[in-house]
Design an enzyme around this catalytic site. Structure first.
Site, PDB file in Angstrom:
ATOM      1  N   CYS A  59      61.303  74.191  23.381  1.00  0.00           N
ATOM      2  CA  CYS A  59      62.264  74.095  24.492  1.00  0.00           C
ATOM      3  C   CYS A  59      63.691  73.962  23.959  1.00  0.00           C
ATOM      4  O   CYS A  59      64.632  74.553  24.501  1.00  0.00           O
ATOM      5  CB  CYS A  59      61.935  72.908  25.389  1.00  0.00           C
ATOM      6  N   ARG A 136      56.325  77.587  31.138  1.00  0.00           N
ATOM      7  CA  ARG A 136      57.619  78.253  30.951  1.00  0.00           C
ATOM      8  C   ARG A 136      57.728  79.340  32.013  1.00  0.00           C
ATOM      9  O   ARG A 136      57.352  80.491  31.773  1.00  0.00           O
ATOM     10  CB  ARG A 136      57.723  78.867  29.548  1.00  0.00           C
TER      11      ARG A 136
HETATM   12  C1  BEZ Z   1      57.847  72.606  22.868  1.00  0.00           C
HETATM   13  O1  BEZ Z   1      58.015  72.615  21.677  1.00  0.00           O
HETATM   14  O2  BEZ Z   1      58.659  73.107  23.641  1.00  0.00           O
HETATM   15  C2  BEZ Z   1      56.615  71.946  23.416  1.00  0.00           C
HETATM   16  C3  BEZ Z   1      55.709  71.404  22.537  1.00  0.00           C
HETATM   17  C4  BEZ Z   1      54.584  70.790  23.028  1.00  0.00           C
HETATM   18  C5  BEZ Z   1      54.352  70.704  24.391  1.00  0.00           C
HETATM   19  C6  BEZ Z   1      55.269  71.265  25.264  1.00  0.00           C
HETATM   20  C7  BEZ Z   1      56.406  71.882  24.771  1.00  0.00           C
END
Ligand code: BEZ
Length: 219
Positions: A59, A136
């Site tokens: 993210c 997402r």
């Molecule tokens: C991420 O890196 O965006 C992420 C990692 C684990 C769970 C949800 C998002």
């Protein structure tokens, strides 16, 4: 019966998430830039996107890329709006950490949705996931508030922000010029025509009547 066409559904709940062509569900929410009523953005294109969680690596990489492309979205009249089920204090702390660690200011609002009301309305919750984190999700909404493109990725895969920019530009080209865009189309590239509808048109178009390119219009 009024004789009028049925109103577009303002659709969207977790049993029946909105589809292409639906009016984007409206809401008012707290964001990192103050209160936002989604329908106030009518007149602009909007890219509403959800992310699974603040302070996570994928993210963070996406937010940095969104920030770097923010001027390009602004140039085509497209507002960026982020969302997750995290709280406003969490969003504020994360954006401040991105600023202090990487020198990048996030210039678009990020919605808090701890009650998941908005995530449910848009179908952004993954029923099969172990947590309530949003997937997402991306919803491209046109100037009339109609959902024109939807894209969902799992938490493990970061999106290409260049690709999202390309999608908005393609939709704007389709609307402006009444054409369609072929595979891998890039702004300024050749477009394709909607097929002929009469036998005469087929005959005059030649053997490849079903696949006709046309030079892009100069803007
Ligand atoms: C991420 O890196 O965006 C992420 C990692 C684990 C769970 C949800 C998002």
């Amino acid at each position: 019966m009024t004789g009028l066409p049925p109103a577009l559904p303002a659709g969207g709940n977790d049993m029946c998430p909105p589809k292409l062509g639906d009016i984007a569900p409206d809401f008012t929410a707290r964001t990192t830039q103050g209160s936002l009523t989604f329908s106030d953005l009518r007149g602009s294109w909007v890219l509403l996107f959800s992310h699974p969680a603040d302070f996570t690596p994928v993210c963070t990489s996406e937010f940095i890329a969104f920030a770097r492309h923010a001027d390009a979205f602004a140039e085509i009249g497209c507002e960026l709006v982020g969302l997750s089920i995290d709280s406003l204090p969490s969003h504020l702390a994360w954006l401040e950490a991105i600023r202090s660690c990487f020198g990048i200011n996030i210039p678009f609002p990020v919605i808090e949705d701890p009650s998941m009301v908005i995530a449910r309305a848009y179908g952004m919750l993954d029923e099969n996931a172990e947590s309530s984190a949003t997937i997402r999700g991306v919803y491209v909404v046109d100037t009339d508030g109609v959902i024109r493109a939807i894209n969902w990725y799992p938490a493990s895969i970061g999106r290409s922000i260049e690709e999202l920019l390309r999608v908005v530009k393609a939709l704007q080209t389709v609307d402006r010029d009444g054409v369609m865009t072929p595979e891998g189309w890039q702004p300024g590239g050749d477009v394709v025509l909607t097929g002929p509808v009469t036998q005469d048109e087929v005959t005059s178009a030649g053997p490849a009547w079903f696949f006709q390119y046309k030079q892009a219009k100069k803007k």
